[in-house]
Design an enzyme around this catalytic site. Structure first.
Site, PDB file in Angstrom:
ATOM      1  N   LYS A 178     -64.323   2.421 -26.061  1.00 62.38           N
ATOM      2  CA  LYS A 178     -64.311   1.667 -24.795  1.00 62.38           C
ATOM      3  C   LYS A 178     -65.710   1.461 -24.244  1.00 62.38           C
ATOM      4  CE  LYS A 178     -59.580   2.070 -23.870  1.00 62.38           C
ATOM      5  NZ  LYS A 178     -58.595   3.130 -23.868  1.00 62.38           N
ATOM      6  N   LYS A 183     -56.885  -1.540 -35.066  1.00 65.61           N
ATOM      7  CA  LYS A 183     -55.495  -1.364 -34.636  1.00 65.61           C
ATOM      8  C   LYS A 183     -55.060  -2.515 -33.719  1.00 65.61           C
ATOM      9  CE  LYS A 183     -56.136   1.361 -30.525  1.00 65.61           C
ATOM     10  NZ  LYS A 183     -56.128   2.540 -29.759  1.00 65.61           N
ATOM     11  N   LYS A 202     -53.649  -4.309 -26.885  1.00 67.09           N
ATOM     12  CA  LYS A 202     -53.056  -5.165 -25.848  1.00 67.09           C
ATOM     13  C   LYS A 202     -53.978  -6.326 -25.494  1.00 67.09           C
ATOM     14  CE  LYS A 202     -50.745  -1.245 -23.641  1.00 67.09           C
ATOM     15  NZ  LYS A 202     -51.724  -0.161 -23.423  1.00 67.09           N
TER      16      LYS A 202
END
Ligand code: TYM
Length: 322
Positions: free
Chosen positions: A110, A191, A194
């Site tokens: 992140k 992966k 969202k």
């Protein structure tokens, strides 16, 4: 088993969340005490707007219900409505060495993807997750593979607390499904997430699903075969297997000599069909905010007592006067 799991309302819930987590929840709630949370305080550790947070939170609950989370069998909670999560999280952030947080892979990811949005909240995210889990005497956490470092850190924090203040928390274990690691349709080495266009949302309309599968990247060659050298097809095979209930070897046999085109076309229909029930239920709930608030209220009533007890015990152990 005592089950706890949660999803961050930070975008639309996708088939990776479903195959990695929610699908297991539906089974587990039948025979175990289970709490499923929408973890909205976790969602604000990455960029968001007021409108997005509100919509994603309500959508997540609609999705849980439409996917089969049954509020009569489990407790469905909104993290922010049970303030004990934050209280225990503060205690955990205060007894955990700072260096443990910086090592977490999702934190590093992140920081890389949003370098201008690195906050104290993002760093101490795992302390809040540990609180979510440990407040409820949880034993098992049905999650996708990406959550393993968080589960390990939860156990480390619990052990540290136990060592300093006396045995309080039990060891917890992750529960991983076959779909524990669903990859992006655009880059099978990353992966499914969202954000962006890497995934299929549970609420996507059939034509969108067809289009996304059509545009999904494939590997070189033509064979429908599972293997390390074929990450894209392997991922599609996993999704096919999960939605059809067929074994991967069986699917490979069925498509022997056939090309990617036919396989993808069938896969799209299998997903569209697999989500038909979900779509219908989702429409029934759609926009019934009052119903959602009612469900959350009853979830909170079921869950909060245990959270209060745990917190009281923790406060007593560390010397906070109650
Ligand atoms: P989140 O919101 O990123 O994801 C929710 C659940 O979906 C799983 N998942 C996947 N599984 C398979 N393939 C994928 N591509 C994929 N992407 C996501 C995740 O592993 C997760 O199970 N930190 C958590 C939220 C959380 C939590 C908790 C979970 C907060 N507190 C307590 C369990 C227990 C998260 O960000 O999940």
């Amino acid at each position: 088993m005592r089950i706890f799991s949660g999803i961050r309302p930070s975008g639309k819930i996708h088939i990776g969340n479903y195959l990695g987590a929610i699908k297991q929840w539906i089974e587990l709630q039948n025979k175990n005490e289970a709490i499923f949370a929408v973890v909205d305080y976790h969602a604000i550790t990455t960029p968001f707007t007021k409108k997005e947070l509100e919509n994603d939170t309500l959508d997540a609950i609609f999705d849980y219900l439409a996917a089969g989370v049954d509020p009569n069998k489990s407790a469905l909670i909104l993290q922010s409505q049970i303030p004990e999560h934050l209280e225990l999280s503060w205690i955990f952030s205060s007894i955990t060495p700072l260096s443990w947080f910086g090592r977490v892979p999702t934190y590093k990811e992140k920081v890389e993807s949003n370098p201008e949005y690195v906050s104290l909240g993002l760093l101490s995210y795992p302390a809040l997750m540990a609180a979510d889990i440990l407040l409820y005497g949880t034993t098992h956490i049905p999650v996708g593979e990406d959550q393993i470092p968080h589960i390990e850190l939860t156990n480390d924090i619990a052990r540290r607390f136990n060592n300093i203040f006396g045995k309080t928390f039990k060891r917890i274990k992750p529960l991983l499904a076959q779909g524990a690691r669903i990859m992006s349709l655009q880059n099978p080495l990353k992966k499914m997430s969202k954000t962006g266009d890497s995934g299929i949302a549970l609420s996507d309309e059939p034509d969108i699903i067809r289009d996304k599968i059509k545009k999904a990247v494939t590997d070189s060659g033509t064979e429908i075969k599972y293997g390390y050298d074929k990450p894209a097809i392997s991922n599609l095979l996993t999704i096919y297997s999960e939605f059809s209930g067929k074994k991967i070897a069986e699917i490979e046999k069925e498509y022997a000599g056939k090309g990617y085109g036919e396989f993808k076309k069938d896969l799209a229909e299998i997903i569209v069909n697999g989500l038909k029930d979900f779509r219908e239920k989702r429409k029934k709930f759609a926009d019934n905010k009052d119903y959602i608030l009612q469900i959350l209220k009853s979830g909170k009533e079921k869950a909060q007592k245990q959270a209060q007890q745990t917190l009281k015990n923790v406060k007593e152990k560390i010397g906070i006067i109650i």
